[in-house]
Scaffold this motif. Sequence first.
Motif, short mmCIF file in Angstrom:
data_model
loop_
_atom_site.label_atom_id
_atom_site.label_comp_id
_atom_site.label_asym_id
_atom_site.label_seq_id
_atom_site.Cartn_x
_atom_site.Cartn_y
_atom_site.Cartn_z
N VAL C 51 0.84 -1.20 0.00
CA VAL C 51 0.00 0.00 0.00
C VAL C 51 0.87 1.26 0.00
O VAL C 51 0.67 2.17 -0.81
N PHE C 52 1.87 1.28 0.89
CA PHE C 52 2.68 2.51 0.98
C PHE C 52 3.65 2.65 -0.18
O PHE C 52 3.96 3.77 -0.59
N ASN C 53 4.10 1.54 -0.74
CA ASN C 53 4.93 1.64 -1.94
C ASN C 53 4.14 2.19 -3.11
O ASN C 53 4.61 3.06 -3.85
N THR C 54 2.92 1.70 -3.29
CA THR C 54 2.08 2.20 -4.38
C THR C 54 1.78 3.67 -4.18
O THR C 54 1.82 4.48 -5.11
N CYS C 55 1.48 4.02 -2.94
CA CYS C 55 1.17 5.43 -2.63
C CYS C 55 2.35 6.34 -2.99
O CYS C 55 2.18 7.33 -3.69
N SER C 56 3.56 5.97 -2.53
CA SER C 56 4.73 6.80 -2.83
C SER C 56 4.97 6.86 -4.33
O SER C 56 5.38 7.90 -4.87
N GLU C 57 4.69 5.74 -5.01
CA GLU C 57 4.90 5.71 -6.45
C GLU C 57 3.97 6.69 -7.17
O GLU C 57 4.39 7.42 -8.08
N VAL C 58 2.71 6.72 -6.76
CA VAL C 58 1.76 7.64 -7.37
C VAL C 58 2.18 9.09 -7.11
O VAL C 58 2.16 9.93 -8.02
N MET C 59 2.58 9.38 -5.88
CA MET C 59 2.93 10.76 -5.51
C MET C 59 4.15 11.25 -6.29
O MET C 59 4.20 12.41 -6.71
N THR C 60 5.14 10.37 -6.48
CA THR C 60 6.33 10.80 -7.21
C THR C 60 6.08 10.83 -8.72
O THR C 60 6.61 11.68 -9.42
N LEU C 61 5.21 9.92 -9.17
CA LEU C 61 4.84 9.88 -10.59
C LEU C 61 4.24 11.22 -11.02
O LEU C 61 4.51 11.72 -12.12
N ILE C 62 3.41 11.79 -10.15
CA ILE C 62 2.77 13.08 -10.45
C ILE C 62 3.81 14.13 -10.80
O ILE C 62 3.60 14.96 -11.69
N GLN C 63 4.95 14.08 -10.13
CA GLN C 63 5.99 15.07 -10.39
C GLN C 63 6.92 14.63 -11.52
O GLN C 63 7.59 15.48 -12.12
N ASP C 64 6.95 13.35 -11.81
CA ASP C 64 7.92 12.85 -12.79
C ASP C 64 7.37 12.73 -14.21
O ASP C 64 8.16 12.56 -15.15
N ILE C 65 6.05 12.76 -14.38
CA ILE C 65 5.52 12.68 -15.75
C ILE C 65 5.68 14.03 -16.44
O ILE C 65 5.82 15.06 -15.77
N PRO C 66 5.67 14.03 -17.79
CA PRO C 66 6.02 15.26 -18.51
C PRO C 66 4.94 16.35 -18.51
O PRO C 66 5.25 17.47 -18.87
N VAL C 67 3.70 16.03 -18.12
CA VAL C 67 2.67 17.09 -18.16
C VAL C 67 2.38 17.61 -16.76
O VAL C 67 2.48 16.87 -15.78
N PRO C 68 2.03 18.88 -16.64
CA PRO C 68 1.65 19.45 -15.34
C PRO C 68 0.42 18.74 -14.78
O PRO C 68 -0.50 18.39 -15.53
N VAL C 69 0.43 18.52 -13.48
CA VAL C 69 -0.72 17.90 -12.81
C VAL C 69 -1.30 18.92 -11.84
O VAL C 69 -0.60 19.45 -10.97
N MET C 70 -2.60 19.21 -12.01
CA MET C 70 -3.29 20.17 -11.15
C MET C 70 -4.26 19.44 -10.24
O MET C 70 -4.80 18.40 -10.61
N ALA C 80 -3.24 11.09 3.33
CA ALA C 80 -2.69 10.90 1.99
C ALA C 80 -3.40 11.79 0.97
O ALA C 80 -2.85 12.08 -0.10
N GLY C 81 -4.62 12.25 1.29
CA GLY C 81 -5.32 13.20 0.43
C GLY C 81 -4.65 14.57 0.46
O GLY C 81 -4.57 15.27 -0.56
N CYS C 82 -4.12 14.93 1.61
CA CYS C 82 -3.37 16.18 1.75
C CYS C 82 -2.00 16.03 1.09
O CYS C 82 -1.47 16.97 0.49
N GLN C 83 -1.46 14.81 1.17
CA GLN C 83 -0.20 14.49 0.49
C GLN C 83 -0.36 14.62 -1.03
O GLN C 83 0.52 15.13 -1.72
N LEU C 84 -1.51 14.18 -1.52
CA LEU C 84 -1.80 14.29 -2.95
C LEU C 84 -1.81 15.76 -3.37
O LEU C 84 -1.22 16.14 -4.39
N VAL C 85 -2.46 16.60 -2.57
CA VAL C 85 -2.49 18.04 -2.83
C VAL C 85 -1.06 18.60 -2.86
O VAL C 85 -0.68 19.31 -3.78
N ALA C 86 -0.27 18.23 -1.86
CA ALA C 86 1.09 18.76 -1.76
C ALA C 86 1.97 18.26 -2.91
O ALA C 86 2.98 18.88 -3.23
N SER C 87 1.60 17.13 -3.51
CA SER C 87 2.41 16.54 -4.58
C SER C 87 2.11 17.12 -5.96
O SER C 87 2.93 16.99 -6.87
N CYS C 88 0.93 17.72 -6.13
CA CYS C 88 0.57 18.27 -7.45
C CYS C 88 1.40 19.51 -7.74
O CYS C 88 1.91 20.18 -6.86
#
Lengths: 234, 234, 234
Positions: C51-70, C80-88
Motif C-alpha cells: 500500500v505505501f509503496n504504491t502510494c509513494s509511487e503515485v505521488m512521485t509519478l505526479i511530479q515525474d511525468i512530462p505534463v503538469p498535474v493540477m 494521503a489526500g493532503c499528500q496528494l495536494v502537496a504533490s501536485c
Amino acid sequence: MLESLRKSILSEADSEDLRVIVISANGPVFSSGHDLKELTSAQGREHHVQVFNTCSEVMTLIQDIPVPVMAMVNGVATAAGCQLVASCDIVIASEKSTFATPGVNVGLFCSTPAVAIGRTVPRKVALEMLFTGSPISAHDALLHGLVSKVVPENRLEEETLAIAERICWASQPVVALGKATFYSQMAQGRDAAYATASKVMVENLALRDGQEGIRAFIEKREPVWSHTTEKAHD
Amino acid sequence: MLESLRKSILSEADSEDLRVIVISANGPVFSSGHDLKELTSAQGREHHVQVFNTCSEVMTLIQDIPVPVMAMVNGVATAAGCQLVASCDIVIASEKSTFATPGVNVGLFCSTPAVAIGRTVPRKVALEMLFTGSPISAHDALLHGLVSKVVPENRLEEETLAIAERICWASQPVVALGKATFYSQMAQGRDAAYATASKVMVENLALRDGQEGIRAFIEKREPVWSHTTEKAHD
Amino acid sequence: MLESLRKSILSEADSEDLRVIVISANGPVFSSGHDLKELTSAQGREHHVQVFNTCSEVMTLIQDIPVPVMAMVNGVATAAGCQLVASCDIVIASEKSTFATPGVNVGLFCSTPAVAIGRTVPRKVALEMLFTGSPISAHDALLHGLVSKVVPENRLEEETLAIAERICWASQPVVALGKATFYSQMAQGRDAAYATASKVMVENLALRDGQEGIRAFIEKREPVWSHTTEKAHD
C-alpha cells in the motif's frame, strides 16, 4: 548588459570602500531579461551557451561577493529580470511592481530563472508562475518571499536607502563574513551547518571589530569600527 | 542558562512520562541570546568555542529528542533567543512579540542563529533580518513561518496549553516515531525520503498503539493507548 | 484507488495529445487518504508494504511525468489526500476547503504525507499539522504555499480551467522540458542547478518550437507550435 553588470560587480568588489550594491532601473521596466534577438538560431549555439553561462555567472556572483546586493524594483521584472530579483540578498519593491516568468509563452521555458525563483518562493508558486507565465503582484511577491519589503512608489528610494545606510554603518568584514557564511551553511545539512557557523562565530569574536562592538555595547557607547580584518589585540 | 537547558532536556528526555516540553520566560524578554560579557576576548578563545558548541548542541537537541518542543513567546526574542524560537517544533507567540538578529550591530554577525532561521523563513527575510538587525513583528513572523500561531497576550497560555494537551493525549511512541522520521526524511532527497517514511508507516502499523487507534476508529470509540513500543499481537 | 490513479497516469502519459491532468473529486471530500480497513494487522505486513509503496509511487509519478498535474480541491483533503495536494504541481482550492494530517489521532503518524507537505509548507506549519492533526483553512494553506490559489466555490471550475487552458495552449515539449528540469535542478546545489538549467536553455532554443516562439514574438504574431521535439532547421 550582463557583461557590463559582471564587470561592474567584479571591479567594485575589489574596492575597500564598497559596502553595498543597489541595482535599480530607469523607466517602468526593472528588467525584462534576455534580448530575444540574441537567442535566434541565426546567432548560433555557441553564442547561446555563452549568454546563459554569463547570466548564471552574474546571478551567482551577486551571492558570492562580500557585500550585500539589493534590488530596488519599480516596475516590471520578468524572466531573467525576475531571476535577478530572486538572486539579490534584499529586494525593496514599489506597490506597482510585478514579477513574471513568461518564457513558456515564447517557447523558451524559464529554466534558469527557475533555479533562483525555486529557491526563493514556495514550489507551487514557482510552478504556477513558470507554467502559466502570469505575473504576480508586489503584494503576492512579498507574501511568498520573492521580495523583502513592498512600499508606496513615492517612498521606494527613501526606504531602500535607509536599509542601505544601515548596512553601510556596520563593520564591513563582519558583514562579509556573515554573508559568506550564510550561503555556505545553507548549502549544508543542519549539523555540518552548525559546525561551520560555530567556527565562524569564534573567528568573528577574534576580529578587532568583533571585540570593539561588544565593548561598545557593554560601555553603552557607539562602536568605532576599523573595517579591517585585523585581529583584536587583547 | 544553555547548560541548564541542556541538562533539563537530557534528564527529562529519559522520563517515560514526558510528552511535551514548553519553553517560556518570565518578563518582557523571551530570550536575548548570549551574555555578551561572556564573549569578550578576556574570556579566551577556548571559552568562546565552548559557548557556541553548547549552544548548537541545545538547538539540535530540541529537534533530536523524542518529544515535541514548543516555545510560548511573550516578548522579545533576539539573536540566540530568536535561534531558539526557530529551533522549536511549534511556536505560539503573543501579538506584542518581536524577533530580531541584531548581532551585526555589535560586530558579531548572527551566523549560528542564521542556521536555524535560514531553515525556517524565506531566504530574503532571513538576510534582511541578519544584515539590518531590525526586528520583525509577530504578524510578519507568522507570515514568514518563524512562528506557528499568533494570539492576543491574554490568550497565550490557554492556546499554548490547548496544543500541548492535544500532544499529551496522543500515543507517545507514535509521536516520537513521527518526530524522528520528520527530521530524518527532511534531510534526504525526495525518493530516499519516501523510502524512509514508507518503511516507518509499516513499523507504525505494527505497534500496539497503531492497531489500537485504527480499531478504535473503525469501532467509533476512543482509543486506549498503551504508550509503549510493544508490537501488536494479532 | 491508488492503483487506478497510477494506471490512469501511466497510460495517459503515453498519449501524445495529453497536455495537463486535473485531479478533482465528487462530493464534499477531495480525499481522506487511505482506507483504514486496509491497514489492520489482519491484512498483513506485506499488504501494508505494498500500500505505501504504491502510494509513494503515485505521488512521485505526479511530479515525474512530462505534463503538469493540477488539483481542483473543493472540500476536505486529509492524510494521503493532503499528500496528494502537496504533490501536485498547481492546486486551486475553493474557500471552504480544509487540509489536515490527522493520522496521529488514530495512532498512525502521517509520516509519508509529511514527505510531500514538509517540502511544501514551512517546517513549523508542517509540524503543528502533524503533531495536532488540526485542519488548516484554505486561506492558511495559501499563505503557507500548500495551494497555489484560493477562489470562491462558484468560480473554482472556471479558474482551474483557465489555468489548464493556458497550459494546453503552450508547446508540449517546451512544458515537458521545463517541468523535468524544475524538479531535477531543485534537487541539486545552486551551482550544479545552474549548470543543468543553462544546458537545458540551449537545448530548448534548438527546438523547432523554441525558435518559432521567439520568431513569432519578434514578428509580433501568434506562434504556431509543432508540439514535437524536432530540432529547428535554420
